[in-house]
Design a protein around this motif. Structure first.
Motif, PDB file in Angstrom:
ATOM      1  N   HIS A 152      -3.628   1.221 -16.717  1.00 34.35           N
ATOM      2  CA  HIS A 152      -2.921   2.496 -16.718  1.00 34.35           C
ATOM      3  C   HIS A 152      -2.939   3.192 -15.362  1.00 34.35           C
ATOM      4  N   ASP A 153      -3.840   2.801 -14.486  1.00 38.80           N
ATOM      5  CA  ASP A 153      -3.866   3.400 -13.153  1.00 38.80           C
ATOM      6  C   ASP A 153      -4.158   2.295 -12.136  1.00 38.80           C
ATOM      7  N   ILE A 154      -3.135   1.888 -11.415  1.00 38.59           N
ATOM      8  CA  ILE A 154      -3.295   0.785 -10.464  1.00 38.59           C
ATOM      9  C   ILE A 154      -3.594   1.290  -9.061  1.00 38.59           C
ATOM     10  N   SER A 155      -3.720   2.604  -8.884  1.00 36.79           N
ATOM     11  CA  SER A 155      -3.973   3.133  -7.548  1.00 36.79           C
ATOM     12  C   SER A 155      -5.265   2.591  -6.917  1.00 36.79           C
ATOM     13  N   PRO A 156      -6.345   2.335  -7.707  1.00 33.83           N
ATOM     14  CA  PRO A 156      -7.548   1.780  -7.070  1.00 33.83           C
ATOM     15  C   PRO A 156      -7.327   0.408  -6.422  1.00 33.83           C
ATOM     16  N   LEU A 157      -6.259  -0.283  -6.807  1.00 33.64           N
ATOM     17  CA  LEU A 157      -5.984  -1.576  -6.173  1.00 33.64           C
ATOM     18  C   LEU A 157      -5.764  -1.425  -4.675  1.00 33.64           C
ATOM     19  N   ARG A 158      -5.406  -0.218  -4.243  1.00 28.86           N
ATOM     20  CA  ARG A 158      -5.184   0.010  -2.817  1.00 28.86           C
ATOM     21  C   ARG A 158      -6.466  -0.159  -2.005  1.00 28.86           C
TER      22      ARG A 158
ATOM     23  N   PHE B 188       0.833  -1.208   0.000  1.00 30.41           N
ATOM     24  CA  PHE B 188       0.000   0.000   0.000  1.00 30.41           C
ATOM     25  C   PHE B 188       0.865   1.254   0.000  1.00 30.41           C
ATOM     26  N   ILE B 189       1.884   1.263   0.854  1.00 31.05           N
ATOM     27  CA  ILE B 189       2.766   2.436   0.929  1.00 31.05           C
ATOM     28  C   ILE B 189       3.509   2.643  -0.384  1.00 31.05           C
ATOM     29  N   ILE B 190       3.970   1.547  -0.993  1.00 34.00           N
ATOM     30  CA  ILE B 190       4.683   1.660  -2.270  1.00 34.00           C
ATOM     31  C   ILE B 190       3.772   2.215  -3.355  1.00 34.00           C
ATOM     32  N   LEU B 191       2.544   1.702  -3.414  1.00 35.23           N
ATOM     33  CA  LEU B 191       1.601   2.179  -4.435  1.00 35.23           C
ATOM     34  C   LEU B 191       1.212   3.638  -4.204  1.00 35.23           C
ATOM     35  N   THR B 192       1.239   4.048  -2.942  1.00 32.42           N
ATOM     36  CA  THR B 192       0.838   5.423  -2.629  1.00 32.42           C
ATOM     37  C   THR B 192       1.932   6.433  -2.964  1.00 32.42           C
ATOM     38  N   HIS B 193       3.169   6.089  -2.652  1.00 37.38           N
ATOM     39  CA  HIS B 193       4.240   7.081  -2.729  1.00 37.38           C
ATOM     40  C   HIS B 193       5.195   6.864  -3.905  1.00 37.38           C
ATOM     41  N   SER B 194       5.047   5.779  -4.637  1.00 36.25           N
ATOM     42  CA  SER B 194       5.933   5.572  -5.784  1.00 36.25           C
ATOM     43  C   SER B 194       5.287   6.150  -7.040  1.00 36.25           C
ATOM     44  N   LYS B 195       6.049   6.138  -8.116  1.00 34.10           N
ATOM     45  CA  LYS B 195       5.551   6.636  -9.402  1.00 34.10           C
ATOM     46  C   LYS B 195       5.067   5.493 -10.294  1.00 34.10           C
ATOM     47  N   LEU B 196       4.860   4.340  -9.670  1.00 33.37           N
ATOM     48  CA  LEU B 196       4.361   3.186 -10.406  1.00 33.37           C
ATOM     49  C   LEU B 196       2.866   3.368 -10.639  1.00 33.37           C
ATOM     50  N   LEU B 197       2.500   3.703 -11.853  1.00 32.79           N
ATOM     51  CA  LEU B 197       1.109   4.033 -12.163  1.00 32.79           C
ATOM     52  C   LEU B 197       0.413   2.996 -13.024  1.00 32.79           C
ATOM     53  N   GLU B 198       1.186   2.150 -13.709  1.00 35.28           N
ATOM     54  CA  GLU B 198       0.535   1.190 -14.588  1.00 35.28           C
ATOM     55  C   GLU B 198       1.205  -0.163 -14.447  1.00 35.28           C
ATOM     56  N   ALA B 199       0.473  -1.189 -14.853  1.00 38.74           N
ATOM     57  CA  ALA B 199       0.988  -2.548 -14.781  1.00 38.74           C
ATOM     58  C   ALA B 199       0.231  -3.404 -15.788  1.00 38.74           C
ATOM     59  N   GLU B 200       0.805  -4.573 -16.072  1.00 38.95           N
ATOM     60  CA  GLU B 200       0.151  -5.496 -16.990  1.00 38.95           C
ATOM     61  C   GLU B 200      -0.384  -6.659 -16.181  1.00 38.95           C
ATOM     62  N   LEU B 201      -1.679  -6.868 -16.255  1.00 38.00           N
ATOM     63  CA  LEU B 201      -2.339  -7.903 -15.488  1.00 38.00           C
ATOM     64  C   LEU B 201      -3.133  -8.784 -16.432  1.00 38.00           C
ATOM     65  N   LEU B 202      -2.769 -10.069 -16.463  1.00 40.89           N
ATOM     66  CA  LEU B 202      -3.443 -11.044 -17.324  1.00 40.89           C
ATOM     67  C   LEU B 202      -3.453 -10.594 -18.780  1.00 40.89           C
TER      68      LEU B 202
END
Length: 230
Positions: free
Chosen positions: A75-81, A56-70
């Protein structure tokens, strides 16, 4: 027989005097093995909860905004929190249920050993047979063999258990407050979604509180048949 409660099954087991000694020792060894596994299970639940908090802390404070899932680009993984506080409370609920089962199995062990293998209980060395692999505050038995060496040893041990329990409670509560303050302030997170996540977490917290309360009420009569509980 299938309709008997666990307490009734334990009573029937304690009533029998025709058990083979080897079978009895095997049964007791399995109880101890299960309890040791439950200690590891409690530790895994704690570690998973801590890992979720770190994510949670990494997703909140890092610049990691997108990921590939399945195979799909998100483009925005913040809602995963949103699911992390809920998942953490599931880990807490898992830990307290493991504790309850471990306490119950330990009581069965004490009762069976006291009735069928009285020398085991008279030796006072039974705690050596059940090493705990979980957090101190979730140990199924507060008994320590060195507690009678000096009054300060027992007081120190009990104080450490209390500190461990309160530290864990404070960490969970503090993280939940921190997480939902972040979620409600984040413009990318819909307020209704954050509210649903908060409501689900509160429901799980109420389940944990109710579970612990009912455990407290039922602690002493869990295994009938005399002898001391844990």
């Amino acid at each position: 027989m299938d309709e008997l409660s666990i307490q009734q099954r334990a009573t029937k087991l304690l009533e029998g005097d025709d058990g083979d000694k080897d079978d009895l020792r095997f049964f007791l060894s399995r109880l101890l093995q299960i309890q040791e596994d439950q200690g590891r299970d409690a530790s895994r639940a704690v570690l998973r909860g801590a890992g979720l908090g770190a994510v949670f802390i990494i997703l909140t404070h890092s610049k990691l905004l997108e990921a590939e899932l399945l195979g799909m680009k998100i483009h925005d993984i913040s809602p995963l929190r949103l699911i992390i506080p809920v998942a953490m409370m599931l880990m807490v609920l898992r830990a307290v249920t493991v504790l309850r089962l471990s306490i119950f199995y330990r009581r069965i062990f004490d009762q069976v050993a006291g009735k069928h293998l009285p020398n085991w209980q008279a030796s006072g060395l039974i705690p050596l047979l059940s090493p705990w692999r979980g957090p101190m505050s979730t140990h199924a038995s507060p008994i320590r063999l060195d507690a009678n060496e000096h009054p300060g040893v027992d007081r120190l041990h009990q104080a450490m258990r209390i500190v461990d329990a309160w530290a864990g409670t404070a960490a969970i509560a503090g993280f939940q407050i921190y997480a939902f303050v972040i979620l409600f302030r984040d413009p990318r997170i819909p307020t209704i979604a954050a509210a649903v996540s908060l409501g689900t977490s509160l429901i799980l917290i109420s389940f944990v509180a109710a579970y612990l309360w009912f455990v407290r009420l039922s602690r002493h009569p869990s295994v009938p048949g005399g002898g001391r509980g844990v």
